[in-house]
Design a protein around this motif. Structure first.
Motif, PDB file in Angstrom:
ATOM      1  N   SER A 185       0.854  -1.195   0.000  1.00 31.49           N
ATOM      2  CA  SER A 185       0.000   0.000   0.000  1.00 31.49           C
ATOM      3  C   SER A 185       0.886   1.239   0.000  1.00 31.49           C
ATOM      4  O   SER A 185       2.095   1.159   0.250  1.00 31.49           O
ATOM      5  CB  SER A 185      -0.920   0.005   1.225  1.00 31.49           C
ATOM      6  N   GLY A 186       0.292   2.408  -0.292  1.00 27.89           N
ATOM      7  CA  GLY A 186       1.060   3.642  -0.320  1.00 27.89           C
ATOM      8  C   GLY A 186       0.225   4.807  -0.792  1.00 27.89           C
ATOM      9  O   GLY A 186      -1.015   4.731  -0.838  1.00 27.89           O
ATOM     10  N   GLU A 187       0.939   5.862  -1.164  1.00 31.09           N
ATOM     11  CA  GLU A 187       0.261   7.071  -1.629  1.00 31.09           C
ATOM     12  C   GLU A 187       0.583   7.330  -3.093  1.00 31.09           C
ATOM     13  O   GLU A 187       1.665   6.994  -3.572  1.00 31.09           O
ATOM     14  CB  GLU A 187       0.697   8.283  -0.809  1.00 31.09           C
ATOM     15  N   VAL A 188      -0.361   7.933  -3.771  1.00 27.67           N
ATOM     16  CA  VAL A 188      -0.149   8.338  -5.155  1.00 27.67           C
ATOM     17  C   VAL A 188       0.841   9.501  -5.165  1.00 27.67           C
ATOM     18  O   VAL A 188       0.699  10.473  -4.411  1.00 27.67           O
ATOM     19  CB  VAL A 188      -1.473   8.759  -5.815  1.00 27.67           C
ATOM     20  N   ASP A 189       1.871   9.363  -5.998  1.00 28.94           N
ATOM     21  CA  ASP A 189       2.877  10.426  -6.108  1.00 28.94           C
ATOM     22  C   ASP A 189       2.364  11.497  -7.063  1.00 28.94           C
ATOM     23  O   ASP A 189       2.307  11.303  -8.272  1.00 28.94           O
ATOM     24  CB  ASP A 189       4.186   9.841  -6.628  1.00 28.94           C
ATOM     25  N   SER A 190       1.989  12.640  -6.514  1.00 30.35           N
ATOM     26  CA  SER A 190       1.476  13.744  -7.321  1.00 30.35           C
ATOM     27  C   SER A 190       2.392  14.962  -7.214  1.00 30.35           C
ATOM     28  O   SER A 190       1.953  16.103  -7.341  1.00 30.35           O
ATOM     29  CB  SER A 190       0.053  14.110  -6.874  1.00 30.35           C
ATOM     30  N   SER A 191       3.682  14.698  -6.948  1.00 31.34           N
ATOM     31  CA  SER A 191       4.644  15.786  -6.776  1.00 31.34           C
ATOM     32  C   SER A 191       4.943  16.491  -8.094  1.00 31.34           C
ATOM     33  O   SER A 191       5.442  17.613  -8.103  1.00 31.34           O
ATOM     34  CB  SER A 191       5.942  15.252  -6.174  1.00 31.34           C
ATOM     35  N   THR A 192       4.649  15.844  -9.198  1.00 35.14           N
ATOM     36  CA  THR A 192       4.839  16.466 -10.512  1.00 35.14           C
ATOM     37  C   THR A 192       3.484  16.555 -11.207  1.00 35.14           C
ATOM     38  O   THR A 192       2.440  16.238 -10.615  1.00 35.14           O
ATOM     39  CB  THR A 192       5.816  15.641 -11.378  1.00 35.14           C
ATOM     40  N   SER A 193       3.520  16.974 -12.431  1.00 37.24           N
ATOM     41  CA  SER A 193       2.268  17.093 -13.183  1.00 37.24           C
ATOM     42  C   SER A 193       1.682  15.742 -13.530  1.00 37.24           C
ATOM     43  O   SER A 193       0.525  15.649 -13.956  1.00 37.24           O
ATOM     44  CB  SER A 193       2.505  17.899 -14.466  1.00 37.24           C
ATOM     45  N   ILE A 194       2.480  14.676 -13.346  1.00 37.96           N
ATOM     46  CA  ILE A 194       2.017  13.313 -13.635  1.00 37.96           C
ATOM     47  C   ILE A 194       1.772  12.591 -12.317  1.00 37.96           C
ATOM     48  O   ILE A 194       2.643  12.577 -11.436  1.00 37.96           O
ATOM     49  CB  ILE A 194       3.061  12.555 -14.477  1.00 37.96           C
ATOM     50  N   ASN A 195       0.615  12.000 -12.177  1.00 31.48           N
ATOM     51  CA  ASN A 195       0.271  11.252 -10.963  1.00 31.48           C
ATOM     52  C   ASN A 195       0.665   9.785 -11.157  1.00 31.48           C
ATOM     53  O   ASN A 195       0.170   9.118 -12.073  1.00 31.48           O
ATOM     54  CB  ASN A 195      -1.226  11.364 -10.685  1.00 31.48           C
TER      55      ASN A 195
END
Length: 409
Positions: free
Chosen positions: A255-265
């Motif tokens: 499990s984890g979190e969606v990486d939305s640190s950039t314009s691409i998730n």
């Protein structure tokens, strides 16, 4: 008892004849080196001699067969070694292809070199021995191992059989390997496919970023059983969190979190990366672990050259395809190397058998000599003794020839 002059001459001549026969007999043994010439002279000795001669001839044949086997295996090992070197060069070129500094002309130059290496690999797979036989085709050695079809695909014509040679009374060694086993049945990198019909609409694309991590997941959860469920699920809760479930739908793998640190998730999990358009999407992404496949490197390299040269393919997709091809090459390198190891083991076994054969053959030769051959010094001594007896008998006859019984009256 009455003694006549004629009787004296007759006895002397008989003695000379016997002595002369002995000289002939001893000379024959000395010149031939044999104790006997026929079975009538020594039946048991001749039987033993024939037995030993058969064993010596058999070991001679085994030694010759072992030499042929070693030559065949050396040719195969040399060809596989060259293939390994060629694939290593391909791997290096693929590594250069993922260099971000390459422009289109550089990529085309690299793809052209990969194509040339593929052609060299094609020639090596069709290696012929000195008799003109294709060493990787199997029983049908007059047919090319691989042929290029009009569709641009390389097709294997090997029949899967192997050849063996008897190198000892109870030892048969394999002296060839089929290209069907070495090249055609070589596994490719594991893969997975997203089921777009049963996944959230926000799904964009998927990619395997770390094959080492993904392979561990694949080998744990993939089942080859008929009708087995090989579908895994990534559930998104709408808050930017995800959970990866096993095929049973309840066992949590990660499990984890969606990486939305950039314009691409992105969802990065177990060597895979999934791109979605909305980090707060709710629903499932379902993907299946694909059935493991096999493919020859010729077709794999042809496909990757086409991808590299295709300007309509995005850079991201090119990198993904090249990365997979690198893994395919690494698998092939290990696969080819395993056969090289088998060939080396066979060569070592043949060498040990041949050494034993030579020792056993030498023992048989010595045993045969003990049974059927005379000692040179003994034969020479007996010949000299027989010649001396003949000389004495001739001298006696000469003396008698000058006398008669009237000399004693």
């Amino acid at each position: 008892m009455r003694i006549s002059t004629t009787m004296q001459y007759t006895n002397s001549l008989s003695y000379i004849k016997n002595s002369n026969s002995k000289v002939d007999e001893k000379a024959t043994k000395y010149n031939s080196g044999l104790k006997f010439q026929s079975a009538g002279e020594d039946p048991s000795g001749m039987a033993s001699k024939v037995k030993y001669e058969g064993a010596i001839a058999a070991y001679k044949q085994y030694i010759e067969a072992g030499g042929i086997a070693n030559n065949s295996l050396s040719e195969e090992e040399t060809a596989l070694s060259s293939m390994w070197d060629t694939l290593s060069s391909v791997h290096s070129r693929l590594q250069q292809c993922v260099n971000g500094s390459n422009d289109s002309s550089s990529l085309k130059a690299l793809s052209a070199e990969i194509a040339q290496l593929r052609d060299h690999l094609f020639d090596l797979m069709n290696t012929q021995n000195t008799e003109g036989e294709y060493i990787f085709t199997g029983a049908q050695s007059d047919i090319e191992t691989y042929t290029l079809t009009s569709t641009g695909k390389y097709v294997c014509q090997a029949d899967g059989s192997t050849r063996g040679v008897v190198v000892a009374p109870s030892v048969k060694t394999q002296v060839s390997d089929s290209g069907l086993d070495i090249f055609e049945n070589c596994k490719t990198a594991y893969s997975m496919t997203v089921d777009t019909s049963n996944s959230i609409s926000e799904f964009v694309r998927s990619e395997i970023t770390s094959y080492g991590t993904f392979n561990s997941l694949f080998e744990k959860y993939y089942s080859s059983a008929t009708g087995a469920n090989n579908t895994l699920t990534i559930n998104l809760d709408g808050s930017g969190n995800f959970t990866l479930y096993a095929p049973d739908g309840t066992t949590v793998i990660d499990s984890g979190e969606v990486d939305s640190s950039t314009s691409i998730n992105k969802i990065a999990v177990r060597g895979m990366e999934f791109t979605i358009s909305d980090a707060t999407a709710t629903g499932d992404i379902k993907f299946s672990l694909d059935k493991p496949e096999t493919e020859n490197m010729l077709n794999i390299l042809t496909d990757i050259v086409a991808v590299i040269d295709d300007e309509s393919v995005s850079n991201v997709d090119k990198v993904a395809a090249i990365t997979k091809c690198q893994v395919d090459v690494e698998i092939a390198l290990a696969h080819y190397d395993s056969y090289r190891g088998q060939i080396g083991a066979r060569q070592n076994a043949i060498t040990n058998v041949l050494n034993a054969n030579e020792s056993l053959s030498a023992i048989k030769v010595e045993s045969k000599a003990n049974v059927s051959e005379v000692d040179a010094f003994e034969a020479a001594s007996e010949l000299i003794r027989a010649q001396n007896q003949l000389t004495v008998s001739r001298q006696i006859y000469s003396m008698l020839n000058k006398q008669s019984l009237f000399d004693f009256i």
